[in-house]
Design a protein around this motif. Structure first.
Motif, PDB file in Angstrom:
ATOM      1  N   ARG A  75       0.838  -1.216   0.000  1.00  0.00           N
ATOM      2  CA  ARG A  75       0.000   0.000   0.000  1.00  0.00           C
ATOM      3  C   ARG A  75       0.865   1.255   0.000  1.00  0.00           C
ATOM      4  NH1 ARG A  75      -5.340  -0.284   1.398  1.00  0.00           N
ATOM      5  NH2 ARG A  75      -5.278   1.856   0.580  1.00  0.00           N
ATOM      6  N   TYR A  76       1.893   1.279   0.844  1.00  0.00           N
ATOM      7  CA  TYR A  76       2.768   2.443   0.890  1.00  0.00           C
ATOM      8  C   TYR A  76       3.654   2.524  -0.349  1.00  0.00           C
ATOM      9  CZ  TYR A  76       1.295   2.983   5.731  1.00  0.00           C
ATOM     10  OH  TYR A  76       0.534   3.174   6.863  1.00  0.00           O
ATOM     11  N   ALA A  77       4.072   1.376  -0.866  1.00  0.00           N
ATOM     12  CA  ALA A  77       4.921   1.364  -2.061  1.00  0.00           C
ATOM     13  C   ALA A  77       4.182   1.957  -3.261  1.00  0.00           C
ATOM     14  CB  ALA A  77       5.368  -0.066  -2.359  1.00  0.00           C
ATOM     15  N   GLU A  78       2.916   1.621  -3.411  1.00  0.00           N
ATOM     16  CA  GLU A  78       2.145   2.149  -4.555  1.00  0.00           C
ATOM     17  C   GLU A  78       2.098   3.669  -4.518  1.00  0.00           C
ATOM     18  OE1 GLU A  78      -0.910   4.014  -6.674  1.00  0.00           O
ATOM     19  OE2 GLU A  78      -1.163   3.718  -4.507  1.00  0.00           O
ATOM     20  N   ILE A  79       1.878   4.223  -3.342  1.00  0.00           N
ATOM     21  CA  ILE A  79       1.814   5.682  -3.215  1.00  0.00           C
ATOM     22  C   ILE A  79       3.180   6.298  -3.480  1.00  0.00           C
ATOM     23  CG2 ILE A  79       1.387   7.585  -1.621  1.00  0.00           C
ATOM     24  CD1 ILE A  79      -0.660   5.729  -0.206  1.00  0.00           C
ATOM     25  N   GLY A  80       4.218   5.749  -2.856  1.00  0.00           N
ATOM     26  CA  GLY A  80       5.551   6.298  -3.034  1.00  0.00           C
ATOM     27  C   GLY A  80       6.038   6.219  -4.471  1.00  0.00           C
ATOM     28  N   HIS A  81       5.848   5.074  -5.101  1.00  0.00           N
ATOM     29  CA  HIS A  81       6.293   4.914  -6.481  1.00  0.00           C
ATOM     30  C   HIS A  81       5.496   5.792  -7.432  1.00  0.00           C
ATOM     31  CE1 HIS A  81       7.870   0.658  -5.284  1.00  0.00           C
ATOM     32  NE2 HIS A  81       8.749   1.607  -5.004  1.00  0.00           N
ATOM     33  N   PHE A  83       4.787   8.765  -7.041  1.00  0.00           N
ATOM     34  CA  PHE A  83       5.377  10.110  -7.025  1.00  0.00           C
ATOM     35  C   PHE A  83       6.905  10.058  -7.173  1.00  0.00           C
ATOM     36  CE2 PHE A  83       1.278  10.790  -5.051  1.00  0.00           C
ATOM     37  CZ  PHE A  83       0.877  12.019  -5.556  1.00  0.00           C
ATOM     38  N   ASN A  84       7.440   8.894  -7.523  1.00  0.00           N
ATOM     39  CA  ASN A  84       8.885   8.719  -7.721  1.00  0.00           C
ATOM     40  C   ASN A  84       9.692   9.097  -6.470  1.00  0.00           C
ATOM     41  OD1 ASN A  84       8.638   7.898 -10.502  1.00  0.00           O
ATOM     42  ND2 ASN A  84       8.272  10.056 -11.016  1.00  0.00           N
ATOM     43  N   VAL A  85       9.135   8.777  -5.319  1.00  0.00           N
ATOM     44  CA  VAL A  85       9.880   8.993  -4.078  1.00  0.00           C
ATOM     45  C   VAL A  85      11.097   8.061  -4.080  1.00  0.00           C
ATOM     46  CG1 VAL A  85       9.804   8.806  -1.565  1.00  0.00           C
ATOM     47  CG2 VAL A  85       7.826   9.697  -2.807  1.00  0.00           C
ATOM     48  N   PRO A  86      12.273   8.571  -3.795  1.00  0.00           N
ATOM     49  CA  PRO A  86      13.480   7.726  -3.828  1.00  0.00           C
ATOM     50  C   PRO A  86      13.374   6.534  -2.884  1.00  0.00           C
ATOM     51  CG  PRO A  86      14.072  10.057  -3.689  1.00  0.00           C
ATOM     52  CD  PRO A  86      12.592   9.976  -3.484  1.00  0.00           C
ATOM     53  N   GLU A  87      13.967   5.426  -3.315  1.00  0.00           N
ATOM     54  CA  GLU A  87      13.941   4.219  -2.487  1.00  0.00           C
ATOM     55  C   GLU A  87      14.598   4.451  -1.132  1.00  0.00           C
ATOM     56  OE1 GLU A  87      12.487   1.232  -2.906  1.00  0.00           O
ATOM     57  OE2 GLU A  87      11.544   2.106  -4.678  1.00  0.00           O
ATOM     58  N   ALA A  88      15.561   5.360  -1.075  1.00  0.00           N
ATOM     59  CA  ALA A  88      16.228   5.639   0.192  1.00  0.00           C
ATOM     60  C   ALA A  88      15.265   6.203   1.228  1.00  0.00           C
ATOM     61  CB  ALA A  88      17.369   6.630  -0.046  1.00  0.00           C
ATOM     62  N   GLN A  89      14.161   6.835   0.774  1.00  0.00           N
ATOM     63  CA  GLN A  89      13.164   7.347   1.703  1.00  0.00           C
ATOM     64  C   GLN A  89      12.065   6.325   1.982  1.00  0.00           C
ATOM     65  OE1 GLN A  89      12.760  11.216  -0.644  1.00  0.00           O
ATOM     66  NE2 GLN A  89      12.419  11.954   1.442  1.00  0.00           N
ATOM     67  N   LEU A  90      11.857   5.400   1.033  1.00  0.00           N
ATOM     68  CA  LEU A  90      10.826   4.381   1.228  1.00  0.00           C
ATOM     69  C   LEU A  90      11.313   3.214   2.078  1.00  0.00           C
ATOM     70  CD1 LEU A  90       9.271   4.188  -2.374  1.00  0.00           C
ATOM     71  CD2 LEU A  90       8.365   5.360  -0.370  1.00  0.00           C
ATOM     72  N   THR A  91      12.582   2.865   1.946  1.00  0.00           N
ATOM     73  CA  THR A  91      13.113   1.694   2.649  1.00  0.00           C
ATOM     74  C   THR A  91      12.926   1.775   4.167  1.00  0.00           C
ATOM     75  OG1 THR A  91      14.724   1.257   0.894  1.00  0.00           O
ATOM     76  CG2 THR A  91      15.181   0.304   3.060  1.00  0.00           C
ATOM     77  N   PRO A  92      13.191   2.920   4.814  1.00  0.00           N
ATOM     78  CA  PRO A  92      12.960   2.971   6.269  1.00  0.00           C
ATOM     79  C   PRO A  92      11.497   2.723   6.663  1.00  0.00           C
ATOM     80  CG  PRO A  92      14.335   4.807   5.565  1.00  0.00           C
ATOM     81  CD  PRO A  92      13.825   4.159   4.317  1.00  0.00           C
ATOM     82  N   GLN A 125       4.879  10.288   7.238  1.00  0.00           N
ATOM     83  CA  GLN A 125       6.250  10.333   6.733  1.00  0.00           C
ATOM     84  C   GLN A 125       6.277  10.255   5.211  1.00  0.00           C
ATOM     85  OE1 GLN A 125       8.454   7.234   8.732  1.00  0.00           O
ATOM     86  NE2 GLN A 125       7.990   8.020  10.780  1.00  0.00           N
ATOM     87  N   LEU A 126       5.426   9.384   4.671  1.00  0.00           N
ATOM     88  CA  LEU A 126       5.373   9.220   3.222  1.00  0.00           C
ATOM     89  C   LEU A 126       4.807  10.466   2.537  1.00  0.00           C
ATOM     90  CD1 LEU A 126       5.695   7.493   0.714  1.00  0.00           C
ATOM     91  CD2 LEU A 126       3.480   6.443   1.205  1.00  0.00           C
ATOM     92  N   VAL A 127       3.732  11.022   3.094  1.00  0.00           N
ATOM     93  CA  VAL A 127       3.132  12.224   2.512  1.00  0.00           C
ATOM     94  C   VAL A 127       4.123  13.386   2.541  1.00  0.00           C
ATOM     95  CG1 VAL A 127       1.334  13.976   2.831  1.00  0.00           C
ATOM     96  CG2 VAL A 127       0.753  11.540   2.984  1.00  0.00           C
TER      97      VAL A 127
END
Length: 450
Positions: A75-81, A83-92, A125-127
């Motif tokens: 669910r969080y990955a779909e939102i982050g991807h 908007f092209n949020v860097p993996e370094a911010q998604l991994t934590p 954090q994701l938003v």
């Protein structure tokens, strides 16, 4: 400055979050953004909070959690991807989800609270990362860093008043602060959640703390309606209502706000504007301390709730027995039970409860103890009980509202079990059988709005 809160449906996907981003960008005064956990994307979907509850239960029972963990991360990955949020911010974020069972909790109630709260915490954090990726001057603000301290009740915490002094330090922020709703920390640093409507409560707390000029609450409807839209097609929208009207209606089942959610905003007299994320240009509903009455509509709204039960007792010359009420209330107090209403006659008394407080075993205990204390001729619980509320500030200035309501219900062959008018004269309460509740609401709506 404005505080804005977005519900789960507004944050359910990257497509929905794009709308949220546009709303924030449209008004430079919108500096405090309160977020819920991602909600349902479509019928049959599962809210992230419900997935986290499942995750917590499986953790408590030492069951395999791989599937539910993957579903939450997706669910969080779909939102982050999106908007092209860097993996370094998604991994934590993903690692925090995986590591929740490894943290230390005082007991399972604190574990459940912490798991649930991470729906909002990680989404905030994701938003914030999405806002930054989109060029906004935004940052994540954790409730602990904001200075929010709550009572030590893991699933029904209350804000400690000194928190408002700490929140005031964040007033007039130049940055957009993204704050998770639904939870804060007790004095021991443990996560505790608010009750139902927790993110709404957080929004109202932040609004009061920073002395916002307005608290905008974005949902998935254009306005608050005079009646449940699932019962009446295209019901009348409420353009303005008072805090008192909102609380009366919320108490009786209005789903827009929990009846306690707006108290911080009420205390600071902050106007609340309910708006639609999917239709932000619509004016929505304003909720404020006063409003001009509409002479054509003495009733503002109608609501019903089936979450009540009643204890009926009958005793000859009950009205003559000194101390009877005290004996009953002492028994309720000893079991930490509050009551909602207590209509009475000369020989009988009905006590209405929120049935979520009771269990079958507790009901038997209450019947036994009250029977011993006052020796009634008859005593029993009834669960086939719904409460209807007819609410309107202008009702106090009108003659015949009760007559019109009772006649409308009688014409639909609806039996009244109880009638009670509030001391403020802006609400009338009717007790009916559960299977009559929906039809009763429809009958009242036709009488006062059609």
């Amino acid at each position: 400055m404005k505080v804005i809160k977005f519900g789960g449906s507004s944050l359910a996907s990257s497509q929905q979050l794009q709308k949220v981003l546009a709303i924030v960008e449209a008004d430079q005064k919108r500096k405090y953004v309160i977020v819920s956990a991602p909600g349902k994307r479509f019928d049959g979907d599962t809210k992230v909070t419900d997935l986290l509850i499942q995750y917590a239960r499986q953790t408590i029972h030492h069951q395999d959690t791989q599937a539910v963990t993957a579903a939450i991360i997706d669910r969080y990955a779909e939102i982050g991807h999106g908007f092209n949020v860097p993996e370094a911010q998604l991994t934590p974020i993903f690692e925090t989800i995986r590591n929740l069972p490894k943290q230390s909790y005082a007991d399972n109630t604190y574990l459940m609270a912490a798991f649930k709260a991470h729906g909002e915490r990680l989404n905030a954090q994701l938003v914030a990362a999405v806002f930054q990726q989109s060029g906004l001057n935004a940052r994540y603000l954790d409730p602990k860093d904001a200075g929010m301290v709550v009572t030590d009740v893991p699933d029904d915490a209350q804000i400690i008043k000194s928190s408002y002094d700490q929140l005031a330090k964040w007033a007039n922020s130049e940055q957009i602060l993204v704050i998770p709703g639904f939870f804060a920390y007790n004095r021991n640093g443990q996560i505790c959640t608010f009750s139902r409507g927790g993110s709404d409560i957080t929004g109202a707390i932040i609004a009061r703390g920073v002395h916002a000029e307005r608290y905008e609450n974005f949902t998935d409807v254009d306005a608050i309606y005079a009646v449940n839209p699932s019962l009446v097609a295209k019901p009348a929208a409420i353009s303005e209502m008072t805090f008192t009207e909102m609380r009366e209606l919320s108490y009786a089942g209005f789903s827009v706000f929990h009846d306690e959610a707006l108290i911080p905003a009420i205390e600071d007299n902050i106007t609340v504007n309910v708006k639609n994320t999917n239709h932000p240009e619509a004016p929505g509903t304003l909720i404020q301390s006063t409003r001009e009455p509409n002479p054509h509509y003495p009733v503002t709204g109608i609501a019903s709730s089936s979450s009540f039960c009643s204890l009926y007792l009958r005793k000859y010359l009950l009205n003559k027995e000194v101390g009877l009420g005290r004996k009953i209330l002492t028994i309720l107090e000893n079991h930490h039970i509050s009551y909602e209403h207590m209509p009475s006659g000369i020989d009988d008394l009905t006590i209405i409860f929120d049935e979520h407080q009771l269990t079958p075993e507790l009901e038997k205990t209450l019947v036994a103890e009250i029977s011993t204390a006052i020796n009634p001729d008859e005593i029993y619980f009834t669960h086939d009980y719904s409460i209807l509320m007819l609410v309107g500030e202008n009702m106090r200035n009108r003659v015949g509202i009760m007559s019109r309501a009772a006649t409308a219900l009688a014409n639909d062959n609806i039996k009244l079990i109880m009638v009670n008018q509030g001391a403020s004269e802006i609400s009338i309460m009717f007790g009916v059988h559960d299977n009559d509740a929906d039809q009763a609401v429809i009958a009242l709506y036709k009488e006062f709005f059609d």
